[in-house]
Design a protein around this motif. Structure first.
Motif, PDB file in Angstrom:
ATOM      1  N   GLN A  15       0.603  -1.080  -0.094  1.00 57.48           N
ATOM      2  CA  GLN A  15      -0.024  -0.623   0.153  1.00 57.48           C
ATOM      3  C   GLN A  15       0.785   1.393  -0.185  1.00 57.48           C
ATOM      4  O   GLN A  15       0.329   1.998  -0.601  1.00 57.48           O
ATOM      5  CB  GLN A  15      -0.797  -0.038   1.035  1.00 57.48           C
ATOM      6  N   VAL A  16       1.867   1.339   0.574  1.00 57.17           N
ATOM      7  CA  VAL A  16       2.904   2.435   0.804  1.00 57.17           C
ATOM      8  C   VAL A  16       3.295   3.105  -0.465  1.00 57.17           C
ATOM      9  O   VAL A  16       3.648   3.811  -0.848  1.00 57.17           O
ATOM     10  CB  VAL A  16       3.859   2.401   1.478  1.00 57.17           C
ATOM     11  N   SER A  24       9.303  10.918  -2.656  1.00 54.67           N
ATOM     12  CA  SER A  24       9.143  10.382  -0.773  1.00 54.67           C
ATOM     13  C   SER A  24      10.078   9.721  -0.874  1.00 54.67           C
ATOM     14  O   SER A  24      10.022   8.146  -1.517  1.00 54.67           O
ATOM     15  CB  SER A  24       7.218   9.461  -1.651  1.00 54.67           C
ATOM     16  N   PRO A  25      10.081   9.670   0.483  1.00 52.24           N
ATOM     17  CA  PRO A  25      11.168   8.423   0.752  1.00 52.24           C
ATOM     18  C   PRO A  25      10.185   7.329   1.113  1.00 52.24           C
ATOM     19  O   PRO A  25      11.299   6.260   1.646  1.00 52.24           O
ATOM     20  CB  PRO A  25      11.714   9.276   2.535  1.00 52.24           C
ATOM     21  N   LEU A  26       9.403   7.471   1.915  1.00 54.03           N
ATOM     22  CA  LEU A  26       8.260   6.106   1.428  1.00 54.03           C
ATOM     23  C   LEU A  26       8.127   4.908   0.422  1.00 54.03           C
ATOM     24  O   LEU A  26       8.322   3.866   1.061  1.00 54.03           O
ATOM     25  CB  LEU A  26       6.857   6.699   2.395  1.00 54.03           C
ATOM     26  N   LEU A  32      12.656  -1.441   0.837  1.00 60.85           N
ATOM     27  CA  LEU A  32      12.947  -1.771   2.153  1.00 60.85           C
ATOM     28  C   LEU A  32      12.508  -2.680   3.091  1.00 60.85           C
ATOM     29  O   LEU A  32      12.970  -3.655   3.110  1.00 60.85           O
ATOM     30  CB  LEU A  32      14.318  -0.881   2.690  1.00 60.85           C
ATOM     31  N   CYS A  33      11.214  -2.382   3.217  1.00 61.39           N
ATOM     32  CA  CYS A  33      10.388  -3.606   3.911  1.00 61.39           C
ATOM     33  C   CYS A  33       9.746  -3.898   3.487  1.00 61.39           C
ATOM     34  O   CYS A  33      10.050  -5.618   3.631  1.00 61.39           O
ATOM     35  CB  CYS A  33       8.915  -2.691   4.313  1.00 61.39           C
ATOM     36  N   VAL A  66      12.930   7.510  -6.539  1.00 62.55           N
ATOM     37  CA  VAL A  66      12.714   6.084  -5.248  1.00 62.55           C
ATOM     38  C   VAL A  66      14.143   5.875  -4.994  1.00 62.55           C
ATOM     39  O   VAL A  66      15.063   6.465  -5.393  1.00 62.55           O
ATOM     40  CB  VAL A  66      12.929   5.148  -6.124  1.00 62.55           C
ATOM     41  N   ASP A  67      14.396   6.607  -3.551  1.00 65.33           N
ATOM     42  CA  ASP A  67      16.014   6.167  -3.001  1.00 65.33           C
ATOM     43  C   ASP A  67      15.925   5.098  -2.771  1.00 65.33           C
ATOM     44  O   ASP A  67      16.005   3.871  -3.278  1.00 65.33           O
ATOM     45  CB  ASP A  67      15.816   6.667  -1.201  1.00 65.33           C
ATOM     46  N   GLY A  68      17.808   4.797  -2.763  1.00 65.75           N
ATOM     47  CA  GLY A  68      18.900   3.914  -3.592  1.00 65.75           C
ATOM     48  C   GLY A  68      18.153   2.396  -2.351  1.00 65.75           C
ATOM     49  O   GLY A  68      18.230   1.006  -2.512  1.00 65.75           O
TER      50      GLY A  68
END
Length: 84
Positions: A15-16, A24-26, A32-33, A66-68
């Motif tokens: 969802q996130v 967004s850092p999300l 990662l999650c 999107v971050d690494g």
């Protein structure tokens, strides 16, 4: 990530990852999650797997999108789900 319900954890990661806006850092966190979820539970749905891959590809193409962390998460997904 402290919940023992794999489907619940995966659901919220997806969802996130699907709802967060570009940059967004999300987004990186969701990727990662998903890697942590694969490690912890040893499985991901096809939808979650596709999202983890998509986020990693986006991170490689444009780290301002999107971050690494998404790349690190997808590496974990491939490792823990034996997708090399």
């Amino acid at each position: 990530m402290n919940d023992d319900d794999a489907e619940f954890v995966e659901y919220w990661c997806v969802q996130v990852g699907r709802r967060a806006v570009t940059g967004s850092p999300l987004l990186g966190l969701a990727g990662l999650c998903l890697g942590h979820t694969a490690r912890r539970f040893g499985r991901l749905s096809d939808e979650a797997l596709a999202l983890a891959q998509s986020l990693a590809l986006r991170a490689e193409a444009d780290p301002t999108d999107v971050d690494g962390r998404a790349v690190d998460g997808y590496d974990d997904v491939r490792s823990f789900l034996h997708l090399w």
